[in-house]
Design a protein around this motif. Structure first.
Motif, mmCIF file in Angstrom:
data_model
loop_
_atom_site.group_PDB
_atom_site.id
_atom_site.type_symbol
_atom_site.label_atom_id
_atom_site.label_comp_id
_atom_site.label_asym_id
_atom_site.label_seq_id
_atom_site.Cartn_x
_atom_site.Cartn_y
_atom_site.Cartn_z
ATOM 1 N N GLN A 1 0.842 -1.194 0.000
ATOM 2 C CA GLN A 1 0.000 0.000 0.000
ATOM 3 C C GLN A 1 0.887 1.258 0.000
ATOM 4 N N PRO A 2 0.313 2.430 -0.345
ATOM 5 C CA PRO A 2 1.107 3.656 -0.297
ATOM 6 C C PRO A 2 1.684 3.886 1.099
ATOM 7 N N ALA A 3 2.931 4.293 1.159
ATOM 8 C CA ALA A 3 3.561 4.596 2.449
ATOM 9 C C ALA A 3 2.930 5.853 3.037
ATOM 10 N N PRO A 4 2.804 5.930 4.356
ATOM 11 C CA PRO A 4 2.240 7.140 4.968
ATOM 12 C C PRO A 4 3.057 8.375 4.609
ATOM 13 N N ALA A 5 2.369 9.433 4.234
ATOM 14 C CA ALA A 5 3.055 10.700 3.960
ATOM 15 C C ALA A 5 3.569 11.261 5.279
ATOM 16 N N PHE A 6 4.700 11.933 5.233
ATOM 17 C CA PHE A 6 5.222 12.517 6.473
ATOM 18 C C PHE A 6 6.109 13.715 6.174
ATOM 19 N N THR A 7 6.222 14.561 7.171
ATOM 20 C CA THR A 7 7.180 15.659 7.178
ATOM 21 C C THR A 7 7.824 15.660 8.546
ATOM 22 N N ALA A 8 9.140 15.705 8.591
ATOM 23 C CA ALA A 8 9.863 15.712 9.862
ATOM 24 C C ALA A 8 11.047 16.666 9.754
ATOM 25 N N THR A 9 11.627 16.984 10.890
ATOM 26 C CA THR A 9 12.802 17.864 10.920
ATOM 27 C C THR A 9 14.043 17.026 11.104
ATOM 28 N N ASP A 10 15.048 17.293 10.287
ATOM 29 C CA ASP A 10 16.276 16.509 10.430
ATOM 30 C C ASP A 10 17.177 17.083 11.513
ATOM 31 N N ALA A 11 18.295 16.406 11.763
ATOM 32 C CA ALA A 11 19.182 16.801 12.861
ATOM 33 C C ALA A 11 19.819 18.170 12.643
ATOM 34 N N ALA A 12 19.759 18.665 11.414
ATOM 35 C CA ALA A 12 20.309 19.994 11.107
ATOM 36 C C ALA A 12 19.228 21.070 11.150
ATOM 37 N N LYS B 1 16.405 21.057 9.263
ATOM 38 C CA LYS B 1 15.754 21.212 7.963
ATOM 39 C C LYS B 1 14.510 20.328 7.881
ATOM 40 N N SER B 2 13.463 20.856 7.261
ATOM 41 C CA SER B 2 12.232 20.099 7.077
ATOM 42 C C SER B 2 12.409 19.116 5.916
ATOM 43 N N VAL B 3 12.026 17.865 6.165
ATOM 44 C CA VAL B 3 12.159 16.815 5.158
ATOM 45 C C VAL B 3 10.814 16.104 5.028
ATOM 46 N N SER B 4 10.327 15.969 3.784
ATOM 47 C CA SER B 4 9.062 15.292 3.524
ATOM 48 C C SER B 4 9.277 14.118 2.582
ATOM 49 N N LEU B 5 8.475 13.093 2.746
ATOM 50 C CA LEU B 5 8.545 11.972 1.818
ATOM 51 C C LEU B 5 8.266 12.450 0.397
ATOM 52 N N ALA B 6 7.373 13.444 0.273
ATOM 53 C CA ALA B 6 7.019 13.982 -1.045
ATOM 54 C C ALA B 6 8.226 14.590 -1.766
ATOM 55 N N ASP B 7 9.249 14.982 -0.999
ATOM 56 C CA ASP B 7 10.460 15.562 -1.609
ATOM 57 C C ASP B 7 11.161 14.557 -2.520
ATOM 58 N N PHE B 8 10.907 13.275 -2.289
ATOM 59 C CA PHE B 8 11.658 12.218 -2.983
ATOM 60 C C PHE B 8 10.777 11.401 -3.929
ATOM 61 N N LYS B 9 9.723 12.035 -4.403
ATOM 62 C CA LYS B 9 8.835 11.365 -5.353
ATOM 63 C C LYS B 9 9.638 10.899 -6.569
ATOM 64 N N ALA C 1 26.295 7.197 6.043
ATOM 65 C CA ALA C 1 26.080 7.752 4.707
ATOM 66 C C ALA C 1 24.596 7.973 4.435
ATOM 67 N N ALA C 2 23.829 8.225 5.495
ATOM 68 C CA ALA C 2 22.403 8.492 5.333
ATOM 69 C C ALA C 2 22.211 9.835 4.629
ATOM 70 N N THR C 3 21.141 9.942 3.843
ATOM 71 C CA THR C 3 20.807 11.196 3.178
ATOM 72 C C THR C 3 20.437 12.247 4.211
ATOM 73 N N ALA C 4 19.719 11.829 5.256
ATOM 74 C CA ALA C 4 19.331 12.716 6.360
ATOM 75 C C ALA C 4 19.014 11.880 7.580
ATOM 76 N N THR C 5 19.149 12.499 8.753
ATOM 77 C CA THR C 5 18.770 11.861 10.015
ATOM 78 C C THR C 5 17.584 12.630 10.574
ATOM 79 N N LEU C 6 16.445 11.982 10.658
ATOM 80 C CA LEU C 6 15.218 12.647 11.086
ATOM 81 C C LEU C 6 14.988 12.475 12.582
ATOM 82 N N MET C 7 14.614 13.570 13.233
ATOM 83 C CA MET C 7 14.334 13.559 14.662
ATOM 84 C C MET C 7 12.820 13.433 14.857
#
Length: 204
Positions: free
Chosen positions: A28-39, A41-49, A117-123
């Motif tokens: 099924q579609p993965a849940p959409a999300f927006t989170a803040t990374d350790a730096a 910065k706001s990161v959303s799953l939609a950013d990586f469509k 080597a992660a693209t981002a670390t989300l908190m």
């Protein structure tokens, strides 16, 4: 009327709690999300469509996480994936009142020390992202395809121990899933049982 109002409020709260605990479902579609990374910065799953995305639940205080980082297994898997254009998001859902909690700068420093080597670390200290996916352990791994569908959920490999030496002879489920996806094939083992420490969620 007051009784009805209380009932409606209680029902709404119960539904909200159920939604917060809803597990993502493979296929099924993965849940959409927006989170803040350790730096910060706001990161959303939609950013990586249009890209493959890996989610890795991480807690530096967990022996099973230490197993995969001290052996270099997690970093090696991250590097191999990102070199092929895969987005890798490490997620820390440890609550602020847990003894394992690390502030964003501390978490970023640990990841750097590990040469991750992660693209981002989300908190995710409030646990919203973790609960949306039903993440239970550290590590707990998820793979999302370019269409946004969840195609793998479970353990990183098939040796549920905390011994770093076991990574050398284990089957890495994430590597296998990504290799199959990048070759245009379906994931042959889409669900496995995750192992590790329990995610230290905040109380709801």
């Amino acid at each position: 009327m007051q009784m009805l109002a209380r009932t409606l409020v209680a029902t709404t709260l119960a539904l909200a709690a159920t939604a917060a605990l809803a597990n993502a479902t493979v296929g099924q579609p993965a849940p959409a999300f927006t989170a803040t990374d350790a730096a910060g910065k706001s990161v959303s799953l939609a950013d990586f469509k249009g890209k493959h995305v890996v989610l890795e639940w991480v807690n530096p205080g967990c022996p099973y996480v230490v197993k995969h980082y001290s052996s270099g297994n997690m970093q090696g898997t991250q590097r191999e994936a990102t070199a092929k254009g895969v987005v890798w998001l490490s997620v820390n859902s440890t609550a602020t009142d847990s003894r394992d909690y690390r502030a964003p700068a501390d978490m970023a420093g640990w990841m750097q020390q590990q040469k991750a080597a992660a693209t981002a670390t989300l908190m995710d200290a409030d646990g919203k992202l973790g609960r949306a996916f039903g993440a239970r352990t550290t590590p707990h791994m998820y793979v999302i395809d370019p269409a946004g569908k969840l195609v793998y959920a479970g353990a990183i490999d098939n040796k549920p121990s905390s011994n770093p030496a076991d990574t050398a002879t284990a089957t890495n489920h994430v590597k296998v899933a990504l290799a199959e996806l990048l070759a245009g094939k379906p994931v042959s083992t889409p669900v496995t049982r995750p192992y590790g420490c329990s995610v230290k969620y905040s109380s709801m």
